[in-house]
Design a protein around this motif. Structure first.
Motif, short mmCIF file in Angstrom:
data_model
loop_
_atom_site.label_atom_id
_atom_site.label_comp_id
_atom_site.label_asym_id
_atom_site.label_seq_id
_atom_site.Cartn_x
_atom_site.Cartn_y
_atom_site.Cartn_z
N CYS A 196 47.91 -24.62 -33.77
CA CYS A 196 48.91 -24.07 -32.87
C CYS A 196 50.26 -24.77 -33.12
O CYS A 196 50.33 -26.00 -33.08
CB CYS A 196 48.48 -24.29 -31.42
SG CYS A 196 49.73 -23.77 -30.24
N ALA A 217 52.67 -24.85 -31.19
CA ALA A 217 53.20 -25.36 -29.92
C ALA A 217 52.49 -26.65 -29.49
O ALA A 217 53.14 -27.58 -29.02
CB ALA A 217 53.06 -24.30 -28.82
N CYS A 218 51.14 -26.72 -29.68
CA CYS A 218 50.41 -27.89 -29.14
C CYS A 218 49.44 -28.50 -30.15
O CYS A 218 48.74 -29.45 -29.82
CB CYS A 218 49.69 -27.52 -27.85
SG CYS A 218 48.18 -26.56 -28.08
N CYS A 230 45.64 -19.70 -29.63
CA CYS A 230 45.38 -21.10 -29.25
C CYS A 230 44.53 -21.13 -27.99
O CYS A 230 44.95 -20.59 -26.96
CB CYS A 230 46.70 -21.82 -29.00
SG CYS A 230 46.47 -23.51 -28.42
N CYS A 261 46.73 -23.37 -25.11
CA CYS A 261 47.97 -22.92 -24.46
C CYS A 261 48.19 -21.42 -24.58
O CYS A 261 49.19 -20.90 -24.12
CB CYS A 261 49.18 -23.69 -25.00
SG CYS A 261 49.73 -23.13 -26.63
N TRP A 319 48.96 -19.63 -27.14
CA TRP A 319 49.90 -19.16 -28.16
C TRP A 319 49.17 -18.14 -29.05
O TRP A 319 47.99 -18.31 -29.36
CB TRP A 319 50.39 -20.34 -29.00
CG TRP A 319 51.38 -19.95 -30.06
CD1 TRP A 319 52.73 -19.86 -29.92
CD2 TRP A 319 51.08 -19.62 -31.43
NE1 TRP A 319 53.29 -19.48 -31.12
CE2 TRP A 319 52.32 -19.32 -32.06
CE3 TRP A 319 49.91 -19.54 -32.18
CZ2 TRP A 319 52.40 -18.95 -33.40
CZ3 TRP A 319 49.98 -19.16 -33.52
CH2 TRP A 319 51.22 -18.88 -34.12
ZN LIG Z 1 48.62 -24.30 -28.28
#
Ligand SMILES: [Zn+2]
Length: 178
Positions: free
Chosen positions: A6, A8-9, A30, A33, A35
């Protein structure tokens, strides 16, 4: 290339089914989160470059990364903060050193093999050709000499030839190695 983590995380992505507007759909998502890797097609700009001071011949170029000897339209990706017409004028100048006089839309074409959308322009240009390192060589063709491959930018070339009164001639795609 596929995404594994991911952005983002940094959790490893999984193929997960979620309800979307069109119904249940499996995509890389994801689990932490939510995504989603949408994998939308990327817009690519392409130019049929007409050399105004070379008898109106068309500049086609061979990419340095290609093993087969074929010549294609000038192409490139849009930069953030520019319009498509600004983008193709920039690409033509960066890749050939030509000065751009006019930019006219030919059409918009799918290129599903590369997950791209081709936005093709007729670009009138002039000047001395100096290729960028990503292009190995170029050739100037009279419009009636150009052959089109039956995909992506080939259809743009064909539509432009038809608009000039030339019936396009297609070649096989992908081309045989030479
Ligand atoms: Zn994520």
């Amino acid at each position: 290339m596929t995404f594994r983590y991911c952005p983002a995380c940094a959790t490893p992505l999984q193929l997960l089914v979620r309800d979307e507007d069109s119904g249940p759909k499996e995509r890389l998502r994801c689990p932490a989160c939510d995504w989603t890797h949408w994998n939308n097609p990327t817009p690519v700009l392409a130019a049929v470059v007409e050399c105004a001071d070379q008898g109106g011949r068309i500049l086609l170029a061979r990419n340095a990364a290609w093993t087969h000897r074929m010549f294609a339209l000038i192409t490139g990706f849009m930069e953030a903060g520019e319009t498509p017409t600004e983008g193709i004028a920039r690409e033509v100048t960066e890749e050939t050193s030509l000065a751009v006089d006019a930019v006219t839309l030919i059409g918009v074409y799918d290129f599903q093999r590369m997950n791209q959308v081709i936005i093709a322009y007729h670009v009138v240009a002039h000047g001395e050709v100096t290729l960028s390192p990503e292009l190995a060589e170029y050739k100037l063709f009279a419009p009636e000499e150009v052959r089109c491959w039956p995909a992506g930018t080939g259809h743009a070339m064909a539509d432009w030839l038809r608009s000039r009164g030339h019936e396009p001639v297609y070649v096989e795609w992908p081309p045989r190695a030479t």
